[in-house]
Design an enzyme around this catalytic site. Structure first.
Site, PDB file in Angstrom:
ATOM      1  N   ASP A  57       0.786  50.027  93.239  1.00  0.00           N
ATOM      2  CA  ASP A  57       0.004  48.976  92.788  1.00  0.00           C
ATOM      3  C   ASP A  57       0.606  47.759  91.901  1.00  0.00           C
ATOM      4  OD1 ASP A  57      -0.509  46.480  92.790  1.00  0.00           O
ATOM      5  OD2 ASP A  57      -2.186  46.322  94.418  1.00  0.00           O
TER       6      ASP A  57
ATOM      7  N   GLY B 192      -3.839  35.044  94.072  1.00  0.00           N
ATOM      8  CA  GLY B 192      -3.390  33.834  93.640  1.00  0.00           C
ATOM      9  C   GLY B 192      -4.179  33.890  92.224  1.00  0.00           C
TER      10      GLY B 192
ATOM     11  N   HIS C 100       1.401  46.393  96.128  1.00  0.00           N
ATOM     12  CA  HIS C 100       0.098  45.529  95.778  1.00  0.00           C
ATOM     13  C   HIS C 100       0.428  44.408  97.427  1.00  0.00           C
ATOM     14  CE1 HIS C 100      -2.398  42.146  94.277  1.00  0.00           C
ATOM     15  NE2 HIS C 100      -1.418  41.114  94.906  1.00  0.00           N
TER      16      HIS C 100
ATOM     17  N   SER D  72      -6.384  41.446  96.462  1.00  0.00           N
ATOM     18  CA  SER D  72      -6.412  40.647  94.745  1.00  0.00           C
ATOM     19  C   SER D  72      -6.774  39.953  94.014  1.00  0.00           C
ATOM     20  CB  SER D  72      -4.697  39.795  95.253  1.00  0.00           C
ATOM     21  OG  SER D  72      -3.844  40.178  93.551  1.00  0.00           O
ATOM     22  N   TRP D  73      -6.584  38.566  93.898  1.00  0.00           N
ATOM     23  CA  TRP D  73      -7.813  36.972  93.206  1.00  0.00           C
ATOM     24  C   TRP D  73      -8.854  37.427  93.700  1.00  0.00           C
ATOM     25  CZ3 TRP D  73      -9.544  34.867  89.582  1.00  0.00           C
ATOM     26  CH2 TRP D  73     -10.914  33.714  90.185  1.00  0.00           C
TER      27      TRP D  73
END
Length: 324
Positions: free
Chosen positions: A267, A44, A295, A111-112
């Site tokens: 990505d 996120g 990604h 990711s986040w």
């Protein structure tokens, strides 16, 4: 042989943990309660956990813990921006660990989720056994410019970028991140929904090399889109609530811990050069570059790499435990 996700499993426990006067977060456990404790942190910010995140881990070897981070997913209230910073989330993670009486755990994320995993590890290195991180995001100005300015990913996806900025007033299109934040936090509910779906679609279109012709019909969950867009923009206009280069500068606090870093060559959300930069400062980290992956955490090469990483890490941590 390529690995696929582990079979679908149901949680053995689901609960809501109060973490502040105004927030309670969703916590679920699955797999083997006597296995290696692993916390998976979703992306996120604001993305929410998925039942498929459980499936990266062998349920016979792992005690699998998922959470929905503060203000998103099944956590309450959701979506919500108040008392919602990186350091609030770090404290929430530690409260989950204490609540579950876990001494140490493997911390994984995408990711986040890698940003948050690193921030947590730097704050609580003695509580982490190791890391598995997919798609490194360090919360730097370079990354914000790449995602939202005219000079980054927009140069690879100009037609998608036109769609992305088209929902903004003309005067806000030179600084889309600030423009989106202004729109996403306004009182006009119709504008908020439109901006949220456009934000989610932009990221979805950047995320996968396997799925093409992605359109607005794929952004079907309005609540998820609003959580993702509102909370992501909230974090990014505030530089993720830490100083530039903070995670790289503080990596010495966790460089003794083992880490497997997985990153797709193509990505377009998170940049490979930053994963390489992180690896070069982290003496116990190994970077695996997936040659054809983007990604998304659920492309074939990524699933294969992540599941193999969890298998090898389980074997490694079991050996370490035996030798203590």
């Amino acid at each position: 042989m390529s690995k696929s996700l582990y079979p679908k499993i149901k949680p053995i426990k689901q609960e809501f943990l109060p973490v502040s006067e105004h927030h309670e977060i969703y916590v679920e456990q699955s797999g083997n309660p006597d296995g290696i404790a692993v916390l998976y942190l979703h992306g996120g910010p604001g993305g929410g956990s998925s039942e498929n995140h459980r499936r990266y881990f062998d349920p016979e070897r792992y005690h699998i813990i998922l959470i929905d981070q503060r203000g998103c997913g099944r956590s309450n209230p959701s979506p919500n921006l108040s008392e919602n910073t990186t350091w609030d989330l770090v404290q929430d993670i530690e409260k989950v660990r204490e609540h579950l009486s876990i001494q140490q755990w493997l911390v994984a994320g995408g990711s986040w989720g890698t940003t948050l995993a690193l921030a947590y590890g730097i704050s609580h290195p003695d509580r982490v056994l190791a890391f598995i991180l997919r798609g490194i995001f360090l919360g730097t100005e370079q990354e914000f410019q790449w995602l939202y300015s005219h000079q980054g990913a927009a140069r690879f996806f100009p037609e998608y970028y036109r769609d992305f900025i088209s929902v903004l007033p003309i005067e806000d299109r030179l600084d889309p991140l600030q423009g989106y934040y202004k729109m996403l936090t306004c009182e006009n509910e119709v504008a908020v929904i439109a901006a949220s779906k456009a934000w989610a679609l932009w990221e979805l279109r950047l995320s996968s090399t396997e799925h093409h012709h992605v359109g607005m019909s794929q952004v079907s969950d309005t609540h998820q889109a609003i959580c993702m867009a509102k909370i992501s923009s909230h974090y990014f206009v505030n530089q993720c609530y830490f100083s530039p280069e903070y995670l790289l500068e503080e990596i010495s606090k966790i460089k003794h811990l083992p880490a497997i870093i997985i990153h797709g060559r193509y990505d377009m959300v998170c940049q490979l050069d930053l994963a390489d930069k992180l690896m070069n400062r982290w003496q116990n980290a190994h970077l695996q570059i997936m040659p054809s992956a983007g990604h998304s955490g659920f492309e074939k090469q990524t699933i294969d790499a992540f599941c193999k990483a969890t298998d090898s890490m389980a074997k490694f941590l079991s050996e370490v435990s035996k030798n203590k």
